[in-house]
Each structure stands twice: as C-alpha cells, then as structure tokens.
Design an enzyme around this catalytic site. Structure first.
Site, PDB file in Angstrom:
ATOM      1  N   CYS A   1       0.814  -1.229   0.000  1.00  0.00           N
ATOM      2  CA  CYS A   1       0.000   0.000   0.000  1.00  0.00           C
ATOM      3  C   CYS A   1       0.848   1.280   0.000  1.00  0.00           C
ATOM      4  O   CYS A   1       0.540   2.241  -0.712  1.00  0.00           O
ATOM      5  CB  CYS A   1      -0.945   0.006   1.193  1.00  0.00           C
ATOM      6  SG  CYS A   1      -0.176  -0.552   2.722  1.00  0.00           S
TER       7      CYS A   1
ATOM      8  N   HIS B   1      -3.124   6.109   4.918  1.00  0.00           N
ATOM      9  CA  HIS B   1      -1.676   6.282   5.125  1.00  0.00           C
ATOM     10  C   HIS B   1      -1.260   7.650   4.585  1.00  0.00           C
ATOM     11  O   HIS B   1      -1.741   8.093   3.538  1.00  0.00           O
ATOM     12  CB  HIS B   1      -0.889   5.221   4.342  1.00  0.00           C
ATOM     13  CG  HIS B   1      -0.945   3.830   4.917  1.00  0.00           C
ATOM     14  ND1 HIS B   1      -1.656   3.483   6.034  1.00  0.00           N
ATOM     15  CD2 HIS B   1      -0.335   2.682   4.497  1.00  0.00           C
ATOM     16  CE1 HIS B   1      -1.489   2.191   6.287  1.00  0.00           C
ATOM     17  NE2 HIS B   1      -0.706   1.682   5.364  1.00  0.00           N
TER      18      HIS B   1
HETATM   19  P1  NAP Z   1      -7.339 -10.094   7.883  1.00  0.00           P
HETATM   20  O1  NAP Z   1      -8.394  -9.084   8.133  1.00  0.00           O
HETATM   21  O2  NAP Z   1      -6.693 -10.776   9.027  1.00  0.00           O
HETATM   22  O3  NAP Z   1      -7.977 -11.242   6.909  1.00  0.00           O
HETATM   23  C1  NAP Z   1      -7.298 -12.414   6.558  1.00  0.00           C
HETATM   24  C2  NAP Z   1      -8.143 -13.220   5.589  1.00  0.00           C
HETATM   25  O4  NAP Z   1      -7.384 -14.359   5.169  1.00  0.00           O
HETATM   26  C3  NAP Z   1      -9.418 -13.766   6.217  1.00  0.00           C
HETATM   27  O5  NAP Z   1     -10.437 -13.824   5.231  1.00  0.00           O
HETATM   28  C4  NAP Z   1      -9.011 -15.176   6.621  1.00  0.00           C
HETATM   29  O6  NAP Z   1     -10.091 -16.077   6.677  1.00  0.00           O
HETATM   30  C5  NAP Z   1      -8.131 -15.531   5.428  1.00  0.00           C
HETATM   31  N1  NAP Z   1      -7.243 -16.644   5.745  1.00  0.00           N
HETATM   32  C6  NAP Z   1      -6.320 -16.708   6.725  1.00  0.00           C
HETATM   33  N2  NAP Z   1      -5.720 -17.918   6.712  1.00  0.00           N
HETATM   34  C7  NAP Z   1      -6.277 -18.610   5.706  1.00  0.00           C
HETATM   35  C8  NAP Z   1      -6.092 -19.915   5.191  1.00  0.00           C
HETATM   36  N3  NAP Z   1      -5.211 -20.758   5.708  1.00  0.00           N
HETATM   37  N4  NAP Z   1      -6.851 -20.307   4.132  1.00  0.00           N
HETATM   38  C9  NAP Z   1      -7.757 -19.468   3.603  1.00  0.00           C
HETATM   39  N5  NAP Z   1      -7.991 -18.224   4.040  1.00  0.00           N
HETATM   40  C10 NAP Z   1      -7.252 -17.799   5.082  1.00  0.00           C
HETATM   41  O7  NAP Z   1      -6.162  -9.495   7.042  1.00  0.00           O
HETATM   42  P2  NAP Z   1      -6.195  -8.322   5.941  1.00  0.00           P
HETATM   43  O8  NAP Z   1      -5.878  -7.044   6.610  1.00  0.00           O
HETATM   44  O9  NAP Z   1      -7.432  -8.447   5.130  1.00  0.00           O
HETATM   45  O10 NAP Z   1      -4.914  -8.714   5.078  1.00  0.00           O
HETATM   46  C11 NAP Z   1      -4.834  -9.938   4.393  1.00  0.00           C
HETATM   47  C12 NAP Z   1      -3.559  -9.992   3.571  1.00  0.00           C
HETATM   48  O11 NAP Z   1      -3.668  -9.025   2.513  1.00  0.00           O
HETATM   49  C13 NAP Z   1      -2.279  -9.611   4.333  1.00  0.00           C
HETATM   50  O12 NAP Z   1      -1.729 -10.724   4.997  1.00  0.00           O
HETATM   51  C14 NAP Z   1      -1.397  -9.109   3.231  1.00  0.00           C
HETATM   52  O13 NAP Z   1      -0.720 -10.184   2.617  1.00  0.00           O
HETATM   53  C15 NAP Z   1      -2.383  -8.490   2.266  1.00  0.00           C
HETATM   54  N6  NAP Z   1      -2.443  -7.027   2.459  1.00  0.00           N
HETATM   55  C16 NAP Z   1      -1.856  -6.288   1.542  1.00  0.00           C
HETATM   56  C17 NAP Z   1      -1.858  -4.930   1.668  1.00  0.00           C
HETATM   57  C18 NAP Z   1      -1.127  -4.120   0.660  1.00  0.00           C
HETATM   58  O14 NAP Z   1      -0.339  -3.316   1.088  1.00  0.00           O
HETATM   59  N7  NAP Z   1      -1.387  -4.280  -0.610  1.00  0.00           N
HETATM   60  C19 NAP Z   1      -2.457  -4.288   2.735  1.00  0.00           C
HETATM   61  C20 NAP Z   1      -3.076  -5.079   3.692  1.00  0.00           C
HETATM   62  C21 NAP Z   1      -3.061  -6.455   3.526  1.00  0.00           C
HETATM   63  P3  NAP Z   1     -10.805 -16.512   8.069  1.00  0.00           P
HETATM   64  O15 NAP Z   1     -11.976 -15.596   8.244  1.00  0.00           O
HETATM   65  O16 NAP Z   1     -11.235 -17.898   7.784  1.00  0.00           O
HETATM   66  O17 NAP Z   1      -9.787 -16.407   9.154  1.00  0.00           O
HETATM   67  O1  3JN Z   2       1.184  -2.415   7.539  1.00  0.00           O
HETATM   68  C1  3JN Z   2       0.648  -1.874   6.580  1.00  0.00           C
HETATM   69  O2  3JN Z   2       0.197  -0.727   6.630  1.00  0.00           O
HETATM   70  C2  3JN Z   2       0.546  -2.611   5.297  1.00  0.00           C
HETATM   71  C3  3JN Z   2       0.675  -4.070   5.503  1.00  0.00           C
HETATM   72  C4  3JN Z   2       0.787  -4.928   4.523  1.00  0.00           C
HETATM   73  C5  3JN Z   2       0.992  -6.343   4.769  1.00  0.00           C
HETATM   74  C6  3JN Z   2       0.555  -6.915   5.963  1.00  0.00           C
HETATM   75  C7  3JN Z   2       0.796  -8.265   6.231  1.00  0.00           C
HETATM   76  C8  3JN Z   2       1.487  -9.027   5.319  1.00  0.00           C
HETATM   77  C9  3JN Z   2       1.670  -7.134   3.833  1.00  0.00           C
HETATM   78  C10 3JN Z   2       2.057  -6.533   2.515  1.00  0.00           C
HETATM   79  O3  3JN Z   2       1.136  -6.338   1.711  1.00  0.00           O
HETATM   80  O4  3JN Z   2       3.206  -6.253   2.260  1.00  0.00           O
HETATM   81  C11 3JN Z   2       1.930  -8.461   4.128  1.00  0.00           C
HETATM   82  C12 3JN Z   2       2.701  -9.324   3.193  1.00  0.00           C
HETATM   83  O5  3JN Z   2       3.933  -9.346   3.293  1.00  0.00           O
HETATM   84  O6  3JN Z   2       2.071  -9.987   2.393  1.00  0.00           O
END
Ligand code: NAP
Ligand code: 3JN
Length: 341
Positions: free
Chosen positions: A131, A244
């Site tokens: 992000c 952010h």
């Molecule tokens: P979150 O609110 O904790 O949600 C995690 C999701 O993943 C939930 O739907 C969870 O399902 C699912 N999950 C976890 N373990 C799983 C498994 N073994 N099999 C299938 N589904 C599973 O987290 P979030 O904030 O949405 O973030 C999720 C991911 O998106 C992060 O880890 C990161 O990699 C990515 N992300 C990227 C950015 C970016 O900067 N582009 C920003 C934020 C996040 P359940 O409901 O079943 O637990």
């Molecule tokens: O912390 C933030 O503001 C952004 C977080 C992103 C994030 C959180 C958990 C795992 C990432 C990411 O998108 O880089 C990951 C990841 O490494 O997949």
C-alpha cells in the site's frame, strides 16, 4: 451478475481487504458471472452480502479454482505461496495482494496508472504492490517521466488498518482504556499505539531497516522500471484508523519547479491535488478514507538542493493501497484481452 462476465473468487473474503474487494467489485459493476467467497475452515458457512444477495463463504481448496477465471487473493503470504500456483496452473488468473510474488522476475508488479504494459507478460500470477508503495508511485511516475527522479527520501505515517481488523480493535480498546484509567493491553503491537508512534512496521532485517521499508525500496524500482532510482524509507505506525500519509522528498536530474509539479499532477490519472496553504488546504487521512484517489499537497521546492521537491501524499490504504488497485488490475486485463472470458 451477467452471462458476459467472469467467474471470480475472492480468497480471504472475510478479511479487511477481502471485504473491501467485494465492495469495490460491486461499486464498479465489475463484469461477474459467478462470485465465490473463499476463506479458511474457520469461516466456512459464514454469510456475506454481494449485490444484495447472500453468498456463503467456502473453505479454500485446490478444487475451488476449477471453475474460476479470476481470483483476487488477500489471505497472507503463505496462502498465496501455496495456492496461487495451483490456481494459475488451472488457468485461473491470480491478482495477489501479498508480498509472496512481488519480487519474482516472472511476475508483473502493477499499478495501473504507472506500468499497465507490464501486464502483457503475465503468466497467470500478477502481484499487487504494498500500500505505501502504491500511493507513492502514482504521483511520482508523471514527475519521473518529465524530470527523471534520482533519489527518493520517504517517511510514512501508516494507519492501523494496514495491520488488519485486530489492530483497529486494539487502538479503539486502548483509547477507551486510557480514558477510563484502565491498564492498556498490547497484543498486536509491541508497544501502546494509542497516543503514540511506532517506527516499526513488519519485521526488522539484518540491515536494521524494517521489511516494510525495504518493500518500498525494491517495489518502487520494479514498478517504475528503473533500478537506478535511489530510495530510502522510514515507516511509522500512527494512531490513525484509515489512510496512510507520506512525507516524500525527491531529487531530480532535470529541474522541475513546485509550480510545474502542481500543474503536472493536476492532470495525472488517479491523483487529486489538494494544495492551497493560504486556505489551510492539504490532504489528510480523514479526507482520504473511503476515496479512490491519491491525494497530494504541500508541494514545495526543496530549497536545500538544486533540483528537489517536497510532497505530502495521502490515500486510503485498504482501498487504493489494496482492494481497488487489485480490481483495477483485473479491469485492465479485460480491457487488453489478457484474460480468458
Ligand atoms: P485479515 O483481516 O486478518 O484477513 C485475513 C483473511 O485471510 C481472512 O479472510 C481469513 O479467513 C483468510 N485466511 C487466513 N488464513 C487462511 C487460510 N489458511 N486459508 C484461507 N484463508 C485464510 O487481514 P487483511 O488485513 O485483510 O490482510 C490480508 C492480507 O492481505 C495480508 O496478509 C497481506 O498479505 C495483504 N495485504 C496487503 C496490503 C497491501 O499493502 N497491498 C495491505 C493489507 C493487507 P478466516 O476468516 O477464515 O480467518
Ligand atoms: O502495515 C501496513 O500498513 C501494510 C501491511 C501490509 C501487509 C501486511 C501483512 C502481510 C503485507 C504486505 O502487503 O506487504 C503483508 C505481506 O507481506 O504480504
């Protein structure tokens, strides 16, 4: 739903990013024939809403991809590492929000306003950047094209929603505890986040930078297609729920003035300039939350060097920083005929 659309899966549909993905798909009227919400066994059977209809969350399995054309992943790196190749092998195009595939040379890392042409070489996995990187490169690319950026120095002020729902709850609980003279509990972050700033996002690496800082360094070079840009970052978690902010200083090869940058960014796709100091107009997270654009203000000549500019950049980290960018990538794939339908 439409007969002309794609069969779309959202992996991690119950999470903060996954829920926003469903919202963005609905709001943008993305062409969908069938939608599948996938998560872990914990959430299987839960109900979510999409376009006024109830959808039942299914457990993620390899077979889930058999009838999907497109899968938007946001379930963390280990799920992406395991399941993205399975989906890709079955002919399902993956747009992955984790860092698992971002630096793989075979995988395009795309921000549609910046490097959409990189999609052409995709092999069914496309990575969505971090992000903090996304919101920085959207306004910097037009400047780079005109004046060639030599160096970027950035400090971030990142909202707790970037860590997920648990962190949003932790900030709220800590604020309540402090106002009620109760003890503050720290479960998500190593220190109190309420009324504090933590110069620590993701894990510390051997060079004493955090992984978040090095994501910004490496991803920026890959997206801008220019390894010569020098980038240094300090990433900080602040007690803000959504949005952010970034203080960005750039040094360019060719002279460009703040006035020219303001004019350039007024025309730039995905950017909204909010910059009128006399009227106290500048971007803030409270304005950016829920919005699609990357907001830019405080544009100034850096008077300490020959060719330097300062900017203040703010965006909704869950929307443009994650869900919206992923959906825009999928829209670009359709526009360029790079996905089977
Ligand atoms: P979150 O609110 O904790 O949600 C995690 C999701 O993943 C939930 O739907 C969870 O399902 C699912 N999950 C976890 N373990 C799983 C498994 N073994 N099999 C299938 N589904 C599973 O987290 P979030 O904030 O949405 O973030 C999720 C991911 O998106 C992060 O880890 C990161 O990699 C990515 N992300 C990227 C950015 C970016 O900067 N582009 C920003 C934020 C996040 P359940 O409901 O079943 O637990
Ligand atoms: O912390 C933030 O503001 C952004 C977080 C992103 C994030 C959180 C958990 C795992 C990432 C990411 O998108 O880089 C990951 C990841 O490494 O997949």
């Amino acid at each position: 739903m439409t007969d002309q659309g794609l069969n779309v899966g959202v992996v991690g549909a119950t999470g903060a990013v996954g829920r926003e993905m469903l919202k963005v798909l609905e709001q943008r009227n993305f062409p969908i024939k069938k939608i599948k919400a996938l998560a872990s066994e914990r959430s299987a059977g839960k109900k979510l809403e999409f376009k006024g209809q109830e959808i039942t969350v299914e457990k993620l399995t390899p077979e889930a991809f058999d009838d999907l054309d497109l899968a938007l992943f946001s379930a963390g790196g280990s799920v992406s590492k395991e399941f993205a190749p399975i989906a890709a092998e079955k002919g399902c195009v993956v747009v992955d929000n984790s860092s698992a595939w971002r630096m793989d040379p075979e995988v395009p890392l795309v921000v549609p306003e910046v490097n959409p042409d990189d999609l052409v070489k995709h092999k069914n996995i496309i990575a969505n950047p971090n992000c903090s990187t996304i919101q920085m490169v959207v306004p910097l690319k037009p400047i780079h094209d005109v004046a060639k950026i030599k160096r970027i120095v950035v400090a971030t002020y990142q909202a707790v929603s970037g860590t997920g729902q648990k962190a949003v709850d932790e900030l709220e609980q800590q604020v309540r505890a402090i106002f009620n003279m109760k003890e503050v509990e720290c479960k998500v972050y190593p220190y109190q986040i309420a009324f504090n700033c933590l110069p620590h996002i993701d894990v510390f690496l051997d060079n004493d930078y955090t992984k978040e800082e090095m994501k910004m360094v490496n991803e920026t070079k890959k997206i801008m297609g220019d390894d010569s840009i020098r980038v240094t970052a300090t990433t900080v978690r602040v007690p803000v729920f959504y949005g952010h902010s970034e203080a960005v200083n750039i040094e360019t090869e060719k002279k460009i003035t703040a006035k020219e940058v303001r004019a350039l960014l007024t025309q730039a796709p995905g950017v909204k300039v909010l910059d009128n100091p006399k009227e106290n107009i500048y971007p803030m997270p409270i304005f950016a939350a829920g919005e699609d654009e990357v907001f830019v203000g405080r544009i100034r000549d850096d008077e300490s060097i020959e060719n330097g500019i300062n900017l203040w950049i703010v965006a909704d980290n869950i929307r443009k920083g994650a869900a919206l960018n992923a959906v825009q990538i999928a829209e670009e794939l359709i526009k360029r005929n790079l996905i089977k339908r």
